[in-house]
Scaffold this motif. Sequence first.
Motif, PDB file in Angstrom:
ATOM      1  N   VAL A 349      62.126 -45.531 -33.661  1.00 33.80           N
ATOM      2  CA  VAL A 349      62.134 -46.967 -33.354  1.00 33.80           C
ATOM      3  C   VAL A 349      62.208 -47.766 -34.655  1.00 33.80           C
ATOM      4  N   VAL A 350      63.070 -48.773 -34.642  1.00 36.03           N
ATOM      5  CA  VAL A 350      63.302 -49.628 -35.820  1.00 36.03           C
ATOM      6  C   VAL A 350      63.488 -51.067 -35.329  1.00 36.03           C
ATOM      7  N   PRO A 351      63.462 -52.034 -36.252  1.00 39.27           N
ATOM      8  CA  PRO A 351      63.861 -53.390 -35.849  1.00 39.27           C
ATOM      9  C   PRO A 351      65.283 -53.319 -35.294  1.00 39.27           C
ATOM     10  N   ARG A 352      65.572 -54.073 -34.239  1.00 34.04           N
ATOM     11  CA  ARG A 352      66.798 -53.762 -33.493  1.00 34.04           C
ATOM     12  C   ARG A 352      68.091 -53.948 -34.280  1.00 34.04           C
ATOM     13  N   ALA A 353      68.103 -54.859 -35.237  1.00 31.76           N
ATOM     14  CA  ALA A 353      69.339 -55.029 -36.024  1.00 31.76           C
ATOM     15  C   ALA A 353      69.602 -53.837 -36.941  1.00 31.76           C
ATOM     16  N   ALA A 354      68.622 -52.968 -37.098  1.00 32.75           N
ATOM     17  CA  ALA A 354      68.803 -51.772 -37.935  1.00 32.75           C
ATOM     18  C   ALA A 354      69.358 -50.586 -37.143  1.00 32.75           C
ATOM     19  N   HIS A 378      66.177 -47.142 -25.399  1.00 40.76           N
ATOM     20  CA  HIS A 378      65.913 -48.554 -25.142  1.00 40.76           C
ATOM     21  C   HIS A 378      66.364 -49.378 -26.341  1.00 40.76           C
ATOM     22  N   ASP A 381      64.900 -52.644 -27.607  1.00 36.17           N
ATOM     23  CA  ASP A 381      63.659 -52.592 -28.387  1.00 36.17           C
ATOM     24  C   ASP A 381      63.850 -51.891 -29.722  1.00 36.17           C
ATOM     25  N   ASN A 383      64.638 -48.835 -29.948  1.00 34.02           N
ATOM     26  CA  ASN A 383      64.002 -47.540 -29.666  1.00 34.02           C
ATOM     27  C   ASN A 383      65.049 -46.526 -29.178  1.00 34.02           C
ATOM     28  N   GLY A 417      61.812 -50.121 -41.682  1.00 35.59           N
ATOM     29  CA  GLY A 417      60.755 -50.978 -41.105  1.00 35.59           C
ATOM     30  C   GLY A 417      60.229 -50.462 -39.787  1.00 35.59           C
ATOM     31  N   GLY A 418      60.658 -49.255 -39.420  1.00 32.77           N
ATOM     32  CA  GLY A 418      60.251 -48.708 -38.133  1.00 32.77           C
ATOM     33  C   GLY A 418      59.129 -47.708 -38.245  1.00 32.77           C
ATOM     34  N   THR A 419      59.013 -46.853 -37.213  1.00 33.37           N
ATOM     35  CA  THR A 419      57.953 -45.860 -37.234  1.00 33.37           C
ATOM     36  C   THR A 419      58.410 -44.580 -36.539  1.00 33.37           C
ATOM     37  N   ILE A 420      57.505 -43.614 -36.443  1.00 29.13           N
ATOM     38  CA  ILE A 420      57.926 -42.286 -36.013  1.00 29.13           C
ATOM     39  C   ILE A 420      57.814 -42.061 -34.510  1.00 29.13           C
ATOM     40  N   SER A 421      57.193 -43.002 -33.793  1.00 30.84           N
ATOM     41  CA  SER A 421      57.288 -42.951 -32.332  1.00 30.84           C
ATOM     42  C   SER A 421      57.123 -44.336 -31.738  1.00 30.84           C
ATOM     43  N   GLY A 422      58.025 -44.669 -30.841  1.00 37.57           N
ATOM     44  CA  GLY A 422      57.969 -45.963 -30.172  1.00 37.57           C
ATOM     45  C   GLY A 422      57.175 -45.929 -28.888  1.00 37.57           C
TER      46      GLY A 422
END
Lengths: 465, 465
Positions: A349-354, A378, A381, A383, A417-422
């Motif tokens: 999961v990351v910010p959606r523009a990424a 998704h 999101d 994701n 800017g994301g993480t390893i699980s959404g």
Amino acid sequence: MKYTKITAELLDLIKTAVGADSVFTDEESLSIYCHDETEDLKYYPEVVVKPRDTESVSALLKLCNQYVIPVTPRGGGTGLSGAALPIYGGVLLSMERFKKILSIDTENLQAVVEPGVITQEFMDAVMEKGLLYPIDPSSKGSCFIGGNVAHGSGGPRVVKYGTIREYILNLEVVLPTGEIIWTGANTLKYASGYNLTQLMIGSEGTLAVVTKIVTKLIPRSEQNVLMLASFAENEQACAAVSAIFRAEVIPSALEFMERKGVEWVIKYDDIKFDLKDGINAFLLIEFDGNDMDSIFKDCEKVNEVLEAFGCTDVLFADTAQQKEELWRMRRVMPESVKSNSIYKEEDTVVPRAALPKLINGIKEIGSRYGFESVCYGHAGDGNLHVNIIKAGMSDEAWHNKLKDGIAEIFELTTALGGTISGEHGIGLVQKDFMSIKYSEVHLNLMRGIKNVFDPSGILNPGKIF
Amino acid sequence: MKYTKITAELLDLIKTAVGADSVFTDEESLSIYCHDETEDLKYYPEVVVKPRDTESVSALLKLCNQYVIPVTPRGGGTGLSGAALPIYGGVLLSMERFKKILSIDTENLQAVVEPGVITQEFMDAVMEKGLLYPIDPSSKGSCFIGGNVAHGSGGPRVVKYGTIREYILNLEVVLPTGEIIWTGANTLKYASGYNLTQLMIGSEGTLAVVTKIVTKLIPRSEQNVLMLASFAENEQACAAVSAIFRAEVIPSALEFMERKGVEWVIKYDDIKFDLKDGINAFLLIEFDGNDMDSIFKDCEKVNEVLEAFGCTDVLFADTAQQKEELWRMRRVMPESVKSNSIYKEEDTVVPRAALPKLINGIKEIGSRYGFESVCYGHAGDGNLHVNIIKAGMSDEAWHNKLKDGIAEIFELTTALGGTISGEHGIGLVQKDFMSIKYSEVHLNLMRGIKNVFDPSGILNPGKIF
């Protein structure tokens, strides 16, 4: 190992605590509860306990806390991170008998529900009262709402309605030491000390066992429109996602699917779909509301965006059946992939523009490590579920080298800017990657919190960190 | 008392840590920062520190942790629960120089903002980009967004848009031991271990000092309608509230005001309003959206509900100026009451259908204890601010007996499924009432979490519990 094995004497104590008819040690039970939906992992519990009420859960936890017996809580067993695997044996605590919808309060737009209720059944009961509970993960037909709370679940409608965090008002939980508390209040606002309700959500059954859930409900939208947009390239489809929101519309779902995912659905399921040459990516876009004129205005805005991003074709689902077919295509994608190949699933999961950078990065990492991947999820999101396919990889590469490739994927999500699980959680299979995202200081805060709730470390040990 | 007094030597160390131009010990500074907006309470800090960057906050906290000097973080100083009062002296840490809006990212619909930015200024900057940040407490013209995070703030638009919890994605914080971490990720979903972002929100500066805030933004609605509904009785107005939601509409604001509050606004402010005889309660109702037809349909539905609950008159605000006047009437109500009498403010919250029982209960308790009250607030969330007026009460009754009356109010909110604060927090003035809502087991969990973050107990001591 610090945990006590369950002797015949301890088994008798467990039976006395929860009732003999709630305790199972037969081989069939152990083999049912030794796995969830995470890869092909199997860990056998020593005993399966299926209590019927909060007091029994409390008695069980008190006993296990006293004797330092590990307890692994389990919902519907649909988890993809291995959080319900009893890796140290001990007690598998199945919440499947907590299956009552205790109330649907149409005055306050709240419900009280036990954690073993299947998400779809709860949604249907709420729907019958003319209301909506919008948290519908793909596994909604078999997952439990308690498991959804434990994982901070999402699903396709998060993009408009938010995650389960925004719907859980209050929880009755049993602490690992056996005490029973309500974590919050049955209110839409709460500024009365640390928010333990929010702390419980996503804690994967490591802090307490949820025994009652108070949810918020909202008015149901009466109308919806579903469209499927086709693109030649993944990157175009992913780039269109953030542009849709910039057009000041909020879809009720915005899902991405790669061509290979659709191919495997067609192969695995009896879905009929005309998959055209040159199409490599899809966006499934839903709008809902009460006013069709207003929905159509949003559709027009989205159409303009889709065209600008090179969308070659938009299919509108005309009938309820067509809508269901398109949704089913998305929902059975995980099973379809699983039935076709050994795979691992990562929940980036990351910010959606990424998203374009993310999907390009995943493919580039795959080409270096020699793995194929099928991505879907998704997109609204940010994701993306990444299914890594074993296919032609050697066993050696699959078991040893792949981990470095996955680590690179998580380094990428973190850098973006994301993480390893959404929404799938950390559980067992992602915990080795936590240090990519978190410093030791940060992890120690989490460990400290764990220790406050569970000083003996009996509840779902070996998960998250 | 376990805390170290700030000697000349320690003051020099503080100046070395944060820069001499950030350290104030003059009488004027101490007298500005000795109070917030909570009643007439005053506690003098020994020194006021106004750092400019995260590193200085870190250096300050490391030092104070080492010497066990209490540190009280402060935002705009508009708090109503005394959370920013330096009750043990020590360092008052003003975040007023953290006033940069670092980015408004229209691609991802996110912003990064420092905690000392005034909420209204942030909202305006976001609005200029055509977007909405909807968390607007009544004090939005002077409160800081950092204080809003610390208190889990709400405001009138929570009823449609949710509280600040749903808009804060990630926080840079300095731990009491001086380490700097980001609590989460810049993503709309997060299932990667315990959610420290959510734990920070509403923790009233007792766990860490927030130095950067990543918020979610949403598309702005272009249109709105504001109406004021008049009722003969409080109970009718309160009963209409939950019925409005049952009519399947969601207003963007739904505020309750008692007649006496309006009377005092007219007296205190220059607002012109024709307050008719026999009218004792008002609902201020706003709908927003992009489609006026759709908004008018919602208004019609609400009108039917209002009539059914005995509403005698509905005033529609025709112009932007009329809208602003009606909103101002609601917003200046706290100050108006304060300027008219010594008062105490309680921030009750219950499930919204329980509002009639709540308001009747408050009046009944008041009649037994001899206090008058003015109630107003975010009725759509079940959140009623209760201003208890000293008026004719003896000093003895005000200082000694009133507390029992307030305790009865909180016993009532708790019995109705509510809690003791919806958005103002616990701080100093509500902490004695925590045991009404929470068991000792529950409070010990909170204390345990505090101890994980702040083992020396230096950060905002004496608050919440």
